[in-house]
Design an enzyme around this catalytic site. Sequence first.
Site, PDB file in Angstrom:
ATOM      1  N   CYS A 213     -16.041  -1.661 -10.105  1.00  0.00           N
ATOM      2  CA  CYS A 213     -15.021  -1.202  -9.149  1.00  0.00           C
ATOM      3  C   CYS A 213     -13.713  -0.802  -9.821  1.00  0.00           C
ATOM      4  O   CYS A 213     -12.944  -0.010  -9.252  1.00  0.00           O
ATOM      5  CB  CYS A 213     -14.734  -2.296  -8.130  1.00  0.00           C
ATOM      6  SG  CYS A 213     -16.181  -2.863  -7.235  1.00  0.00           S
TER       7      CYS A 213
ATOM      8  N   HIS B 248     -14.404   3.015  -0.288  1.00  0.00           N
ATOM      9  CA  HIS B 248     -14.301   2.448  -1.642  1.00  0.00           C
ATOM     10  C   HIS B 248     -15.430   2.981  -2.511  1.00  0.00           C
ATOM     11  O   HIS B 248     -16.451   2.315  -2.707  1.00  0.00           O
ATOM     12  CB  HIS B 248     -14.355   0.923  -1.552  1.00  0.00           C
ATOM     13  CG  HIS B 248     -14.394   0.206  -2.861  1.00  0.00           C
ATOM     14  ND1 HIS B 248     -13.808   0.698  -4.017  1.00  0.00           N
ATOM     15  CD2 HIS B 248     -14.964  -0.990  -3.212  1.00  0.00           C
ATOM     16  CE1 HIS B 248     -14.016  -0.159  -5.010  1.00  0.00           C
ATOM     17  NE2 HIS B 248     -14.714  -1.183  -4.552  1.00  0.00           N
TER      18      HIS B 248
ATOM     19  N   CYS C  13     -10.498  -6.529  -7.122  1.00  0.00           N
ATOM     20  CA  CYS C  13     -11.563  -7.389  -7.629  1.00  0.00           C
ATOM     21  C   CYS C  13     -12.646  -6.509  -8.235  1.00  0.00           C
ATOM     22  O   CYS C  13     -12.734  -5.313  -7.949  1.00  0.00           O
ATOM     23  CB  CYS C  13     -12.135  -8.272  -6.521  1.00  0.00           C
ATOM     24  SG  CYS C  13     -12.916  -7.378  -5.162  1.00  0.00           S
TER      25      CYS C  13
END
Length: 408
Positions: A95, A347, A378
Amino acid sequence: MTERSEVVFVDGVRTPFGRAGEKGMYWGTRADDLAVKAMVGLLERNPQLPKDRVDDVAMAATTQQGDQGLTLGRTTALLAGLPRTVPGYAIDRMCAGAMTSVTTVAGAIAFGAYDVAIAGGVEHMGHHPMGSGADPNPRFVSERLVGSDALVMGATAERIHDRFPHLTKERSDRFAMRSQQRAQAAYEAGHIQADLVSVATRSPEGWGLADRDEVMRPDTTMEGLAALRTPFRPHGNVTAGNAAGLNDGATASIIASEHAAKELGLSAKMRLVSFAFAGVEPEVMGLGPVPSTEKALVKAGLTIDDIGLFELNEAFAVQVLSLLDHFGIDDEDPRVNPWGGAIAFGHPLASSGVRLMIQLARQFEQHPEVRYGLTAMCIGLGQGGSVIWENPHYDRRAAKKAQKEAGK
Protein backbone atom coordinates in the site's frame (compact mmCIF):
# COMPACT_ATOMS: atom_id res chain seq x y z
CA MET A 1 31.36 15.94 -0.55
CA THR A 2 27.98 17.24 -1.73
CA GLU A 3 26.00 19.10 0.92
CA ARG A 4 22.56 17.81 1.90
CA SER A 5 19.82 19.29 -0.30
CA GLU A 6 16.39 20.32 0.91
CA VAL A 7 13.71 18.27 -0.83
CA VAL A 8 10.43 19.73 -2.08
CA PHE A 9 7.19 18.35 -3.46
CA VAL A 10 6.74 20.35 -6.65
CA ASP A 11 3.45 18.99 -7.95
CA GLY A 12 1.31 15.89 -8.13
CA VAL A 13 -1.64 14.60 -10.13
CA ARG A 14 -3.69 11.45 -10.30
CA THR A 15 -6.20 9.70 -12.45
CA PRO A 16 -9.71 9.38 -11.08
CA PHE A 17 -9.93 6.15 -9.10
CA GLY A 18 -12.16 3.41 -10.51
CA ARG A 19 -13.97 0.36 -9.24
CA ALA A 20 -11.97 -2.82 -9.84
CA GLY A 21 -13.56 -5.56 -11.90
CA GLU A 22 -15.43 -6.03 -15.15
CA LYS A 23 -17.99 -3.35 -14.25
CA GLY A 24 -15.32 -0.78 -13.40
CA MET A 25 -14.50 2.07 -15.74
CA TYR A 26 -10.90 0.93 -16.28
CA TRP A 27 -11.59 -2.72 -17.09
CA GLY A 28 -10.60 -2.07 -20.72
CA THR A 29 -7.61 0.12 -19.81
CA ARG A 30 -4.05 -1.10 -19.23
CA ALA A 31 -2.40 -0.41 -15.88
CA ASP A 32 0.72 1.07 -17.46
CA ASP A 33 -1.44 3.38 -19.58
CA LEU A 34 -3.00 4.75 -16.39
CA ALA A 35 0.48 5.51 -15.05
CA VAL A 36 1.53 7.07 -18.36
CA LYS A 37 -1.60 9.23 -18.42
CA ALA A 38 -0.77 10.57 -14.96
CA MET A 39 2.86 11.25 -15.93
CA VAL A 40 1.94 13.01 -19.18
CA GLY A 41 -0.60 15.17 -17.34
CA LEU A 42 2.02 16.05 -14.74
CA LEU A 43 4.61 17.04 -17.35
CA GLU A 44 2.08 19.06 -19.37
CA ARG A 45 1.16 20.97 -16.22
CA ASN A 46 4.82 21.81 -15.59
CA PRO A 47 6.18 22.80 -19.03
CA GLN A 48 9.07 24.71 -17.46
CA LEU A 49 10.62 21.37 -16.47
CA PRO A 50 12.87 20.21 -19.35
CA LYS A 51 12.25 16.51 -19.78
CA ASP A 52 15.95 15.77 -19.93
CA ARG A 53 16.35 17.25 -16.44
CA VAL A 54 14.42 14.34 -14.92
CA ASP A 55 17.11 12.22 -13.25
CA ASP A 56 15.01 9.13 -12.53
CA VAL A 57 11.46 7.74 -12.47
CA ALA A 58 10.26 5.55 -9.60
CA MET A 59 6.89 3.91 -10.22
CA ALA A 60 5.32 1.53 -7.71
CA ALA A 61 2.96 -1.41 -8.08
CA THR A 62 2.08 -4.13 -5.61
CA THR A 63 1.48 -6.89 -8.14
CA GLN A 64 4.32 -6.54 -10.63
CA GLN A 65 3.19 -8.73 -13.47
CA GLY A 66 1.39 -8.39 -16.79
CA ASP A 67 0.66 -4.75 -17.59
CA GLN A 68 2.11 -3.77 -14.19
CA GLY A 69 5.41 -5.56 -14.73
CA LEU A 70 8.61 -5.04 -16.69
CA THR A 71 10.23 -2.35 -14.52
CA LEU A 72 7.37 0.15 -14.56
CA GLY A 73 9.47 3.24 -13.96
CA ARG A 74 11.43 2.64 -17.14
CA THR A 75 8.59 1.49 -19.38
CA THR A 76 6.25 4.31 -18.34
CA ALA A 77 9.03 6.89 -18.78
CA LEU A 78 9.51 5.75 -22.38
CA LEU A 79 5.78 5.62 -23.07
CA ALA A 80 5.28 9.08 -21.55
CA GLY A 81 7.76 10.60 -23.98
CA LEU A 82 10.68 11.19 -21.66
CA PRO A 83 14.10 11.03 -23.34
CA ARG A 84 15.66 7.58 -23.58
CA THR A 85 18.44 8.90 -21.36
CA VAL A 86 16.04 9.05 -18.39
CA PRO A 87 16.24 5.83 -16.33
CA GLY A 88 13.50 4.31 -14.20
CA TYR A 89 12.72 1.50 -11.79
CA ALA A 90 9.87 -0.20 -9.95
CA ILE A 91 9.01 -0.14 -6.24
CA ASP A 92 6.96 -2.53 -4.12
CA ARG A 93 5.95 -1.80 -0.55
CA MET A 94 2.34 -2.86 -1.02
CA CYS A 95 0.00 0.00 0.00
CA ALA A 96 2.90 2.40 0.55
CA GLY A 97 4.42 1.91 -2.89
CA ALA A 98 3.99 5.49 -4.09
CA MET A 99 4.97 6.83 -0.67
CA THR A 100 8.16 4.77 -0.87
CA SER A 101 8.77 5.99 -4.43
CA VAL A 102 8.71 9.55 -3.07
CA THR A 103 10.91 8.88 -0.05
CA THR A 104 13.40 6.84 -2.11
CA VAL A 105 13.98 9.53 -4.73
CA ALA A 106 13.94 12.12 -1.94
CA GLY A 107 16.84 10.33 -0.29
CA ALA A 108 18.80 10.46 -3.54
CA ILE A 109 18.02 14.17 -3.92
CA ALA A 110 19.03 14.92 -0.33
CA PHE A 111 22.28 13.04 -0.90
CA GLY A 112 22.96 15.11 -4.00
CA ALA A 113 22.73 12.33 -6.58
CA TYR A 114 19.57 13.73 -8.22
CA ASP A 115 18.07 17.16 -8.82
CA VAL A 116 14.61 16.17 -10.08
CA ALA A 117 12.70 12.89 -10.15
CA ILE A 118 9.22 11.62 -10.89
CA ALA A 119 7.65 9.35 -8.28
CA GLY A 120 4.28 7.66 -8.20
CA GLY A 121 2.39 4.41 -8.34
CA VAL A 122 -0.31 2.46 -10.09
CA GLU A 123 -2.59 -0.40 -9.16
CA HIS A 124 -5.08 -2.11 -11.43
CA MET A 125 -6.76 -4.40 -8.93
CA GLY A 126 -9.25 -5.47 -11.58
CA HIS A 127 -6.51 -6.98 -13.71
CA HIS A 128 -4.30 -7.96 -10.76
CA PRO A 129 -6.17 -8.77 -7.52
CA MET A 130 -4.03 -8.37 -4.43
CA GLY A 131 -1.86 -11.45 -3.97
CA SER A 132 -2.53 -12.90 -7.41
CA GLY A 133 0.39 -14.98 -8.57
CA ALA A 134 2.08 -14.81 -5.18
CA ASP A 135 3.38 -17.92 -3.43
CA PRO A 136 3.86 -17.18 0.29
CA ASN A 137 6.50 -19.34 1.90
CA PRO A 138 4.79 -22.17 3.85
CA ARG A 139 7.14 -21.50 6.79
CA PHE A 140 5.09 -18.41 7.64
CA VAL A 141 2.27 -20.66 8.82
CA SER A 142 4.07 -23.93 9.62
CA GLU A 143 6.53 -22.18 11.92
CA ARG A 144 3.88 -19.81 13.20
CA LEU A 145 5.82 -16.76 12.11
CA VAL A 146 2.49 -15.10 11.42
CA GLY A 147 -1.12 -15.92 12.18
CA SER A 148 -3.10 -17.78 9.54
CA ASP A 149 -5.10 -14.66 8.70
CA ALA A 150 -2.17 -12.22 8.59
CA LEU A 151 -2.38 -12.06 4.80
CA VAL A 152 -6.11 -11.23 4.86
CA MET A 153 -6.25 -7.49 5.35
CA GLY A 154 -9.86 -7.43 6.50
CA ALA A 155 -9.09 -10.07 9.13
CA THR A 156 -6.23 -7.93 10.46
CA ALA A 157 -8.67 -5.03 10.84
CA GLU A 158 -11.03 -7.28 12.81
CA ARG A 159 -8.12 -8.05 15.12
CA ILE A 160 -7.69 -4.34 15.88
CA HIS A 161 -11.33 -4.25 16.95
CA ASP A 162 -10.58 -7.25 19.18
CA ARG A 163 -7.53 -5.63 20.73
CA PHE A 164 -9.28 -2.32 21.36
CA PRO A 165 -12.95 -3.01 22.16
CA HIS A 166 -13.63 0.71 22.57
CA LEU A 167 -13.01 1.05 18.83
CA THR A 168 -16.56 -0.04 18.09
CA LYS A 169 -18.25 -0.76 14.79
CA GLU A 170 -20.46 2.26 15.40
CA ARG A 171 -17.39 4.51 15.59
CA SER A 172 -15.99 2.97 12.41
CA ASP A 173 -19.28 3.41 10.58
CA ARG A 174 -19.62 7.02 11.70
CA PHE A 175 -16.06 7.78 10.58
CA ALA A 176 -16.80 6.15 7.21
CA MET A 177 -19.98 8.15 6.75
CA ARG A 178 -18.11 11.40 7.47
CA SER A 179 -15.45 10.43 4.94
CA GLN A 180 -18.10 10.12 2.26
CA GLN A 181 -19.72 13.40 3.26
CA ARG A 182 -16.42 15.29 3.36
CA ALA A 183 -15.35 13.90 -0.02
CA GLN A 184 -18.61 15.00 -1.60
CA ALA A 185 -18.27 18.46 -0.05
CA ALA A 186 -14.70 18.70 -1.38
CA TYR A 187 -15.91 17.83 -4.88
CA GLU A 188 -18.70 20.40 -4.66
CA ALA A 189 -16.16 23.03 -3.59
CA GLY A 190 -13.86 22.12 -6.51
CA HIS A 191 -10.97 21.03 -4.30
CA ILE A 192 -10.38 17.63 -5.91
CA GLN A 193 -10.89 18.16 -9.64
CA ALA A 194 -7.88 20.46 -10.12
CA ASP A 195 -5.45 17.58 -9.60
CA LEU A 196 -7.29 14.95 -11.64
CA VAL A 197 -6.10 13.90 -15.10
CA SER A 198 -9.05 12.69 -17.17
CA VAL A 199 -8.70 9.30 -18.85
CA ALA A 200 -10.42 8.06 -22.01
CA THR A 201 -12.06 4.72 -21.27
CA ARG A 202 -13.35 1.91 -23.44
CA SER A 203 -16.17 -0.54 -22.76
CA PRO A 204 -18.65 -2.66 -24.75
CA GLU A 205 -20.91 0.41 -24.75
CA GLY A 206 -18.21 2.51 -26.44
CA TRP A 207 -15.79 5.25 -25.42
CA GLY A 208 -16.14 7.28 -22.25
CA LEU A 209 -14.22 9.78 -20.14
CA ALA A 210 -13.22 9.16 -16.53
CA ASP A 211 -13.15 12.58 -14.90
CA ARG A 212 -14.17 11.83 -11.30
CA ASP A 213 -13.77 9.03 -8.78
CA GLU A 214 -16.15 6.19 -9.46
CA VAL A 215 -16.82 4.69 -6.05
CA MET A 216 -18.02 7.59 -3.90
CA ARG A 217 -21.28 7.08 -2.01
CA PRO A 218 -22.30 10.48 -0.60
CA ASP A 219 -25.76 9.16 0.32
CA THR A 220 -24.23 6.79 2.91
CA THR A 221 -26.19 6.60 6.16
CA MET A 222 -25.54 4.99 9.52
CA GLU A 223 -28.59 2.78 9.00
CA GLY A 224 -27.28 1.58 5.66
CA LEU A 225 -23.83 0.89 7.07
CA ALA A 226 -25.26 -1.05 10.00
CA ALA A 227 -27.06 -3.41 7.63
CA LEU A 228 -23.96 -4.45 5.65
CA ARG A 229 -22.61 -7.95 6.08
CA THR A 230 -19.27 -8.61 7.77
CA PRO A 231 -17.40 -10.81 5.26
CA PHE A 232 -14.30 -11.48 7.34
CA ARG A 233 -16.07 -12.82 10.43
CA PRO A 234 -19.65 -13.68 11.44
CA HIS A 235 -21.04 -10.81 13.52
CA GLY A 236 -17.82 -8.89 12.96
CA ASN A 237 -17.08 -5.18 12.63
CA VAL A 238 -15.45 -4.68 9.23
CA THR A 239 -17.72 -4.16 6.22
CA ALA A 240 -17.48 -2.87 2.68
CA GLY A 241 -18.84 0.40 4.02
CA ASN A 242 -16.17 1.15 6.64
CA ALA A 243 -13.21 0.02 4.54
CA ALA A 244 -11.66 1.09 1.27
CA GLY A 245 -12.73 -0.96 -1.73
CA LEU A 246 -10.82 -2.67 -4.53
CA ASN A 247 -9.78 0.01 -6.98
CA ASP A 248 -7.80 0.98 -10.07
CA GLY A 249 -5.82 4.20 -10.50
CA ALA A 250 -2.45 5.92 -10.80
CA THR A 251 -0.57 8.86 -9.32
CA ALA A 252 2.56 10.80 -10.26
CA SER A 253 4.56 13.59 -8.62
CA ILE A 254 7.61 15.75 -9.21
CA ILE A 255 10.13 15.70 -6.36
CA ALA A 256 13.12 18.05 -6.55
CA SER A 257 15.87 19.73 -4.63
CA GLU A 258 14.91 23.19 -3.47
CA HIS A 259 17.81 24.62 -5.47
CA ALA A 260 16.79 22.88 -8.71
CA ALA A 261 13.17 23.94 -8.26
CA LYS A 262 14.20 27.58 -7.97
CA GLU A 263 16.56 27.29 -10.92
CA LEU A 264 13.84 25.86 -13.16
CA GLY A 265 11.06 28.12 -11.93
CA LEU A 266 9.13 25.24 -10.39
CA SER A 267 6.78 25.82 -7.48
CA ALA A 268 7.39 24.16 -4.13
CA LYS A 269 4.05 23.05 -2.72
CA MET A 270 5.60 21.29 0.28
CA ARG A 271 9.02 20.82 1.87
CA LEU A 272 9.99 17.37 3.15
CA VAL A 273 10.82 17.44 6.86
CA SER A 274 11.21 13.77 7.78
CA PHE A 275 9.90 10.31 7.03
CA ALA A 276 9.92 6.91 8.69
CA PHE A 277 8.74 3.36 8.18
CA ALA A 278 8.15 0.87 10.97
CA GLY A 279 7.15 -2.74 11.45
CA VAL A 280 4.41 -4.20 13.65
CA GLU A 281 2.81 -7.62 14.05
CA PRO A 282 1.41 -8.61 10.64
CA GLU A 283 -1.81 -9.74 12.34
CA VAL A 284 -2.57 -6.11 13.28
CA MET A 285 -0.92 -4.39 10.35
CA GLY A 286 -3.26 -1.39 10.69
CA LEU A 287 -1.36 -0.23 13.78
CA GLY A 288 1.75 0.40 11.67
CA PRO A 289 1.34 4.17 11.27
CA VAL A 290 1.55 4.67 15.04
CA PRO A 291 5.25 3.74 15.44
CA SER A 292 6.20 5.15 12.03
CA THR A 293 4.63 8.49 12.98
CA GLU A 294 6.40 8.47 16.35
CA LYS A 295 9.72 7.82 14.58
CA ALA A 296 9.11 10.56 12.01
CA LEU A 297 8.21 13.06 14.75
CA VAL A 298 11.39 12.27 16.70
CA LYS A 299 13.51 12.66 13.57
CA ALA A 300 11.85 16.02 12.89
CA GLY A 301 12.16 17.23 16.48
CA LEU A 302 8.40 17.73 16.61
CA THR A 303 5.44 16.46 18.62
CA ILE A 304 1.99 15.47 17.44
CA ASP A 305 0.74 18.88 18.61
CA ASP A 306 2.87 20.52 15.90
CA ILE A 307 0.90 18.76 13.15
CA GLY A 308 -1.85 21.01 11.81
CA LEU A 309 -3.23 18.78 9.04
CA PHE A 310 -3.42 15.00 8.74
CA GLU A 311 -3.89 12.97 5.57
CA LEU A 312 -4.31 9.40 6.82
CA ASN A 313 -5.05 6.57 4.41
CA GLU A 314 -8.37 5.00 5.24
CA ALA A 315 -7.65 1.38 4.39
CA PHE A 316 -10.06 0.63 7.22
CA ALA A 317 -11.83 3.10 9.47
CA VAL A 318 -10.66 1.25 12.59
CA GLN A 319 -7.05 1.62 11.47
CA VAL A 320 -7.34 5.42 11.39
CA LEU A 321 -9.23 5.44 14.68
CA SER A 322 -6.45 3.45 16.36
CA LEU A 323 -3.93 6.15 15.43
CA LEU A 324 -6.24 8.97 16.52
CA ASP A 325 -6.88 7.31 19.88
CA HIS A 326 -3.17 6.70 20.42
CA PHE A 327 -2.37 10.37 19.96
CA GLY A 328 -5.47 11.68 21.73
CA ILE A 329 -7.14 13.12 18.65
CA ASP A 330 -10.94 13.25 18.38
CA ASP A 331 -12.70 11.15 15.73
CA GLU A 332 -14.25 14.31 14.25
CA ASP A 333 -11.17 16.54 14.42
CA PRO A 334 -11.40 18.87 11.39
CA ARG A 335 -7.64 18.59 10.84
CA VAL A 336 -7.97 14.91 9.94
CA ASN A 337 -8.83 14.05 6.32
CA PRO A 338 -10.80 17.29 5.88
CA TRP A 339 -11.70 16.32 2.31
CA GLY A 340 -12.48 12.68 3.05
CA GLY A 341 -10.27 9.70 2.39
CA ALA A 342 -9.85 6.31 0.79
CA ILE A 343 -13.19 4.99 2.06
CA ALA A 344 -14.77 7.50 -0.31
CA PHE A 345 -12.18 8.00 -3.07
CA GLY A 346 -10.82 4.45 -3.24
CA HIS A 347 -7.47 2.87 -2.48
CA PRO A 348 -5.59 1.52 -5.50
CA LEU A 349 -2.86 0.16 -3.24
CA ALA A 350 0.54 1.33 -4.53
CA SER A 351 -0.80 4.63 -5.88
CA SER A 352 -2.43 5.98 -2.71
CA GLY A 353 0.56 7.54 -0.96
CA VAL A 354 0.85 10.31 -3.53
CA ARG A 355 -2.92 10.95 -3.37
CA LEU A 356 -2.44 11.83 0.29
CA MET A 357 0.36 14.23 -0.65
CA ILE A 358 -1.66 15.87 -3.43
CA GLN A 359 -4.51 16.63 -1.04
CA LEU A 360 -2.22 17.87 1.73
CA ALA A 361 -0.44 20.20 -0.71
CA ARG A 362 -3.77 21.75 -1.74
CA GLN A 363 -4.82 22.13 1.88
CA PHE A 364 -1.53 23.86 2.72
CA GLU A 365 -2.39 26.56 0.16
CA GLN A 366 -5.65 27.22 1.97
CA HIS A 367 -4.22 27.14 5.48
CA PRO A 368 -1.26 29.51 5.93
CA GLU A 369 -1.78 29.17 9.68
CA VAL A 370 -0.62 25.54 9.49
CA ARG A 371 3.11 24.89 9.41
CA TYR A 372 3.36 21.08 9.42
CA GLY A 373 1.28 18.27 7.96
CA LEU A 374 1.43 14.48 8.06
CA THR A 375 0.75 11.84 5.43
CA ALA A 376 0.61 8.33 6.88
CA MET A 377 -0.64 4.88 5.98
CA CYS A 378 -0.70 1.27 7.10
CA ILE A 379 1.00 -1.35 4.96
CA GLY A 380 0.29 -5.04 4.45
CA LEU A 381 2.42 -7.62 6.29
CA GLY A 382 2.69 -5.34 9.30
CA GLN A 383 4.25 -1.99 8.43
CA GLY A 384 3.49 1.70 8.63
CA GLY A 385 4.78 4.70 6.72
CA SER A 386 4.73 8.38 7.68
CA VAL A 387 6.00 11.54 5.99
CA ILE A 388 6.04 14.98 7.63
CA TRP A 389 5.84 18.03 5.39
CA GLU A 390 6.28 21.77 5.95
CA ASN A 391 3.94 24.33 4.43
CA PRO A 392 5.81 26.91 2.30
CA HIS A 393 2.79 29.21 2.64
CA TYR A 394 3.07 29.26 6.43
CA ASP A 395 2.46 32.70 7.94
CA ARG A 396 3.24 33.34 11.60
CA ARG A 397 0.67 36.11 11.81
CA ALA A 398 -2.02 33.82 10.45
CA ALA A 399 -0.96 31.18 12.97
CA LYS A 400 -1.16 33.62 15.88
CA LYS A 401 -4.58 34.80 14.71
CA ALA A 402 -5.82 31.21 14.49
CA GLN A 403 -4.49 30.45 17.98
CA LYS A 404 -6.20 33.53 19.34
CA GLU A 405 -9.51 32.60 17.74
CA ALA A 406 -9.21 29.03 19.02
CA GLY A 407 -8.68 30.43 22.52
CA LYS A 408 -11.99 32.18 22.33
